[in-house]
Design a protein around this motif. Structure first.
Motif, PDB file in Angstrom:
ATOM      1  N   GLY A  50      91.721 -82.082 -47.999  1.00 54.01           N
ATOM      2  CA  GLY A  50      92.518 -80.949 -47.523  1.00 54.01           C
ATOM      3  C   GLY A  50      93.498 -81.388 -46.445  1.00 54.01           C
ATOM      4  O   GLY A  50      94.681 -81.026 -46.462  1.00 54.01           O
TER       5      GLY A  50
ATOM      6  N   PHE B 243      94.660 -84.360 -46.030  1.00 51.20           N
ATOM      7  CA  PHE B 243      95.658 -85.235 -46.645  1.00 51.20           C
ATOM      8  C   PHE B 243      96.722 -84.430 -47.381  1.00 51.20           C
ATOM      9  O   PHE B 243      97.902 -84.777 -47.386  1.00 51.20           O
ATOM     10  CB  PHE B 243      94.974 -86.225 -47.603  1.00 51.20           C
ATOM     11  CG  PHE B 243      95.668 -87.544 -47.634  1.00 51.20           C
ATOM     12  CD1 PHE B 243      95.406 -88.485 -46.657  1.00 51.20           C
ATOM     13  CD2 PHE B 243      96.614 -87.832 -48.592  1.00 51.20           C
ATOM     14  CE1 PHE B 243      96.072 -89.701 -46.650  1.00 51.20           C
ATOM     15  CE2 PHE B 243      97.289 -89.038 -48.596  1.00 51.20           C
ATOM     16  CZ  PHE B 243      97.022 -89.979 -47.626  1.00 51.20           C
ATOM     17  N   THR B 244      96.297 -83.342 -48.001  1.00 57.19           N
ATOM     18  CA  THR B 244      97.253 -82.441 -48.663  1.00 57.19           C
ATOM     19  C   THR B 244      98.257 -81.908 -47.643  1.00 57.19           C
ATOM     20  O   THR B 244      99.470 -81.921 -47.884  1.00 57.19           O
ATOM     21  CB  THR B 244      96.503 -81.260 -49.308  1.00 57.19           C
ATOM     22  OG1 THR B 244      95.530 -81.772 -50.225  1.00 57.19           O
ATOM     23  CG2 THR B 244      97.453 -80.332 -50.034  1.00 57.19           C
TER      24      THR B 244
ATOM     25  N   LEU C 119     100.715 -84.790 -46.507  1.00 59.62           N
ATOM     26  CA  LEU C 119     101.797 -85.110 -47.447  1.00 59.62           C
ATOM     27  C   LEU C 119     102.777 -83.943 -47.572  1.00 59.62           C
ATOM     28  O   LEU C 119     103.992 -84.142 -47.612  1.00 59.62           O
ATOM     29  CB  LEU C 119     101.219 -85.485 -48.815  1.00 59.62           C
ATOM     30  CG  LEU C 119     100.568 -86.867 -48.895  1.00 59.62           C
ATOM     31  CD1 LEU C 119      99.960 -87.095 -50.276  1.00 59.62           C
ATOM     32  CD2 LEU C 119     101.577 -87.977 -48.590  1.00 59.62           C
TER      33      LEU C 119
END
Lengths: 343, 343
Positions: A118, A120-121, A124
């Motif tokens: 989550g 990392f989402t 990015l």
């Protein structure tokens, strides 16, 4: 050597949460003992809740459960184990219960990778300014390049700082590595370092030297409010803050100020939880409209509930219930120290 | 043993692209030779363009450059090297030039990780339904859970199929691994497999067995249109297509149909490029409003231009210019086979 079937109890504040109580999990718990789920526990008095708990062998707790009354510590009745299906225990189980010696477990590291995913989402999506991109496409435009305030970066050119290097922070670092950024951590408790990562000795150092800081520490007296206005001001222009840990770690007003001015960017899955408002931000709060903020409702790591699929949290719970029945050691048993450091 | 300074030429269709021609790059090229940048090349006749090219030693080409006239192959004049600063060469340099033996290079694998990072951004944003989450927050709501059509997943529970396992596909696979999905590839040309990855023998097999398919092949006669309506129909319900390669690989109308019905989800950075409209989708196209589609304008992998920072593509170009001057071997030299397979 089967003994008497044990009584399992769960008391939901209102309705049970479907994604925790998937049918296949209810069925599996029922095979191990007599499961009773009480709903609308918010309508019960503390005395009534305590009365129910004293009559069960194992209290199941987790998302949207009624908190255990402190009085249980002095008079637990039949209660001999508290099994938290999910992560957070401090809002659900007072620490007096730990001191009273009633075993308490939670999902351990089951969610670490999901939480890191989550985070990392958000990382990015924020670095690519996905919110602005979506906005431009949705309103009939095309390329966002050249639009005032638009900025998109590539991780390989960034310095990423990790605040808190526990299980989740380490998962996040493993996810970062193939993208090639420089990685530094701040964690006074981390004894060993992941490969290819360096350590800094202060939050000031971390924030000054990072384009991106991701928060992966627990909420403790030391971390509460530690990401202060001063610290946020140390991030370079266009710096990014990612927070999927706890809202209270960050000076929220200072963060909103830095976002409203357009100086910083952020991906935030968690805001202040007290006062417990739902939604956590008023419907007309200006931060909701900021294109440099991707805000999610603290449910980024939950998989889609599938009625016929046990998740890792379910499996850990079932293993622990089984171990308890068979008088084997429990996994992810809380002690005072783990309890204090957990979020 | 310095010889005569060489003449370098770049002819822009209109204006030079700033993110390619950052000042520090212009300066570095000018140290190696005499750089002339001609703008508004679209106003020149093919004859005029050919005339300019015949007078330079090295033609620089790349984003938004005027295409090399085919006539140069038969009569290159002084031209003895074509250095493409970016990736795509087929729209810029006719294959007759390769046959004529004029060396041609591009950025090689400089962008592979950036392209994979863009694809990974779309993957995570799509799997988490970030567009719907942003929409709910922006319109005053909070948790998206329970909203009709909302779905959010976790990679560890998914089967990911990779269509094309070249440099970019391999980068993408390395990025996937820490998240724990099962990974399968389809690539008739891949001789060796990355660790922990299995191979399937047909696209049908790939699409049937994957929740997510990411396209990382080049556009060739074999791949053009290969992701057909039939193939898309083989993806399971809620399946996800990620395309950062080339729009023409996919049956675009069939994909839009599957998205409009709500059966599939997609993250798309590239649409049909011919006819060359800008934007590539009419301003009122209904696909722009689909919450299960995250659409970006084929610029997801570009870093923010920094006037004082050379990117990898710049460094590869400078190395090649230097090698050419010093008569050393060039990197990423195109032959007919690489040219045919490149996008």
């Amino acid at each position: 050597m089967p003994g008497k079937r044990l009584d399992f109890l769960f008391i939901a504040k209102q309705q049970r949460i479907q994604r925790m109580w998937v049918p296949v999990f209810v069925e599996a718990v029922n095979k191990l003992g007599n499961l009773r789920i009480v709903e609308n526990g918010n309508d019960l008095s503390t005395e009534e809740v305590a009365g129910l708990i004293r009559q069960c062998d194992v209290l199941l707790t987790g998302w949207e459960a009624v908190a255990v009354p402190e009085a249980i510590a002095g008079n637990p009745g039949k209660l001999s184990y508290i099994c938290c299906v999910t992560g957070t225990v401090r809002a659900l189980v007072p620490k007096e219960l730990i001191a009273a010696g009633i075993p308490l477990t939670n999902w351990g590291d089951a969610q670490a990778r999901s939480v890191a995913e989550g985070a990392f989402t958000l990382l990015l999506a924020t670095i690519k300014n996905l919110r602005k991109r979506i906005d431009v496409i949705g309103s009939g435009g095309w390329s966002p390049q050249g639009i005032a305030g638009f900025r998109s970066d590539v991780l390989a050119l960034m310095d990423v700082g990790i605040y808190g290097c526990g299980v989740i922070g380490r998962c996040f670092i493993e996810m970062l590595k193939p993208f090639g950024p420089r990685i530094r951590i701040f964690d006074p408790f981390a004894s060993d370092l992941p490969d290819g990562v360096s350590k800094v000795d202060s939050l000031e150092d971390l924030f000054t030297r990072s384009n991106i800081v991701a928060i992966h520490c627990g909420l403790t007296p030391e971390t509460r409010g530690s990401v202060s206005a001063n610290l946020l001001a140390m991030l370079p222009d266009h710096g990014i803050l990612i927070n999927t840990a706890r809202g209270e770690i960050v000076d929220q007003q200072a963060l909103f100020g830095e976002l409203e001015s357009g100086r910083l960017r952020a991906g935030i899955d968690t805001l202040y939880e007290k006062p417990e408002t739902d939604p956590a931000l008023p419907a007309n709060h200006p931060a909701r409209q900021l294109k440099n903020l991707i805000l999610t409702a603290h449910c980024l790591n939950s998989p889609h509930p599938t009625p016929d699929k046990l998740l890792q949290m379910h499996e850990i719970c079932l293993q622990n219930l089984n171990s308890f029945i068979e008088k084997k050691p429990l996994s992810f048993l809380m002690d005072q120290q783990r309890y204090d450091r957990s979020t």
